[in-house]
Design a protein around this motif. Structure first.
Motif, PDB file in Angstrom:
ATOM      1  N   GLU A   1      -7.768  -0.528   5.528  1.00 21.90           N
ATOM      2  CA  GLU A   1      -8.725  -1.717   5.143  1.00 21.90           C
ATOM      3  C   GLU A   1      -7.955  -2.771   4.597  1.00 21.90           C
ATOM      4  OE1 GLU A   1     -11.570  -2.138   6.608  1.00 21.90           O
ATOM      5  OE2 GLU A   1     -11.877   0.013   7.484  1.00 21.90           O
ATOM      6  N   ARG A   2      -7.055  -2.484   3.458  1.00 24.02           N
ATOM      7  CA  ARG A   2      -6.396  -3.622   2.929  1.00 24.02           C
ATOM      8  C   ARG A   2      -5.463  -4.199   3.843  1.00 24.02           C
ATOM      9  NH1 ARG A   2      -5.104  -0.993  -2.952  1.00 24.02           N
ATOM     10  NH2 ARG A   2      -7.573  -0.980  -3.862  1.00 24.02           N
TER      11      ARG A   2
ATOM     12  N   VAL B   1      -5.411  -4.542   7.126  1.00 26.68           N
ATOM     13  CA  VAL B   1      -6.294  -5.408   8.111  1.00 26.68           C
ATOM     14  C   VAL B   1      -6.785  -6.566   7.334  1.00 26.68           C
ATOM     15  CG1 VAL B   1      -8.263  -5.415   9.237  1.00 26.68           C
ATOM     16  CG2 VAL B   1      -6.895  -3.552   9.531  1.00 26.68           C
ATOM     17  N   ALA B   2      -7.276  -6.569   6.119  1.00 24.66           N
ATOM     18  CA  ALA B   2      -7.911  -7.633   5.277  1.00 24.66           C
ATOM     19  C   ALA B   2      -6.524  -8.567   5.161  1.00 24.66           C
ATOM     20  CB  ALA B   2      -8.378  -7.324   3.873  1.00 24.66           C
ATOM     21  N   ARG B   3      -5.336  -7.903   4.673  1.00 26.74           N
ATOM     22  CA  ARG B   3      -4.199  -8.803   4.450  1.00 26.74           C
ATOM     23  C   ARG B   3      -3.800  -9.692   5.890  1.00 26.74           C
ATOM     24  NH1 ARG B   3      -1.395  -5.197   2.604  1.00 26.74           N
ATOM     25  NH2 ARG B   3      -2.110  -5.292   0.624  1.00 26.74           N
TER      26      ARG B   3
ATOM     27  N   GLU C   1       0.805  -1.286  -0.179  1.00 23.17           N
ATOM     28  CA  GLU C   1      -0.125   0.054   0.054  1.00 23.17           C
ATOM     29  C   GLU C   1       0.772   1.343   0.022  1.00 23.17           C
ATOM     30  OE1 GLU C   1      -2.946  -0.892  -0.514  1.00 23.17           O
ATOM     31  OE2 GLU C   1      -2.652  -2.868  -0.047  1.00 23.17           O
TER      32      GLU C   1
ATOM     33  N   ARG D   1      -5.812 -10.351   8.283  1.00 22.40           N
ATOM     34  CA  ARG D   1      -6.681 -11.394   8.497  1.00 22.40           C
ATOM     35  C   ARG D   1      -6.534 -12.710   7.716  1.00 22.40           C
ATOM     36  NH1 ARG D   1     -12.166  -8.106   9.691  1.00 22.40           N
ATOM     37  NH2 ARG D   1     -11.625  -7.198  11.724  1.00 22.40           N
ATOM     38  N   ARG D   2      -6.258 -12.548   6.428  1.00 22.89           N
ATOM     39  CA  ARG D   2      -6.134 -13.709   5.566  1.00 22.89           C
ATOM     40  C   ARG D   2      -4.886 -14.512   6.077  1.00 22.89           C
ATOM     41  NH1 ARG D   2      -7.277 -10.165   1.286  1.00 22.89           N
ATOM     42  NH2 ARG D   2      -5.189  -9.537   1.161  1.00 22.89           N
ATOM     43  N   ARG D   3      -3.718 -13.803   6.513  1.00 24.23           N
ATOM     44  CA  ARG D   3      -2.573 -14.347   7.054  1.00 24.23           C
ATOM     45  C   ARG D   3      -2.984 -15.148   8.148  1.00 24.23           C
ATOM     46  NH1 ARG D   3       2.890 -11.093   5.898  1.00 24.23           N
ATOM     47  NH2 ARG D   3       2.613 -10.937   3.476  1.00 24.23           N
TER      48      ARG D   3
END
Length: 136
Positions: free
Chosen positions: A126-127, A129-131, A48, A133-135
């Motif tokens: 947000e990106r 946090v999403a990354r 980002e 959570r995926r990890r």
């Protein structure tokens, strides 16, 4: 007494925390948990970087617009109450109109850069946090 009750609660909380730590270790495959560092967080935010850099530039421009407003208001007030004694009212009106137009442009530009700043920082956050959570 109050001290004993507090120490009992601390013991109970510590015991629950250690059980949850064991569960997390079991879910992680028995690996020791990795250290939480600011560098790891920055690593998650690295993709980002263009968004964050653009948002930072927008932050500087919106701050500059905010700082320019009092000076422009001062020019407006000076145009209304100041001026030379023999100066025509038409010249005062033109100076005042120019100051009002400049102030309006600074307001619009400041609002635009504030929107861009907020949008891009929120999107980047947000990106990340999403990354994260995926990890997990």
């Amino acid at each position: 007494s109050a001290g004993r009750r507090l120490s009992r609660r601390l013991v109970v909380v510590r015991g629950e925390a250690s059980r949850s730590d064991k569960l997390l270790d079991a879910e992680a495959g028995g690996r020791p948990p990795r250290e939480v560092t600011f560098g790891r967080l920055l690593g998650l935010a690295r993709p980002e970087l263009p968004l964050l850099a653009t948002a930072t530039v927008a932050l500087f421009f919106s701050s500059a617009a905010q700082m320019a407003m009092p000076g422009l208001v001062g020019h407006m007030v000076g145009g209304v109450i100041g001026g030379a004694a023999g100066e025509a009212s038409d010249a005062k009106r033109r100076a005042l109109n120019g100051a009002v137009l400049q102030l309006a442009c600074v307001f619009v530009a400041g609002g635009f850069f504030s929107f861009v700043r907020g949008y891009l920082f929120t999107l980047a956050g947000e990106r990340v946090v999403a990354r994260l959570r995926r990890r997990l």
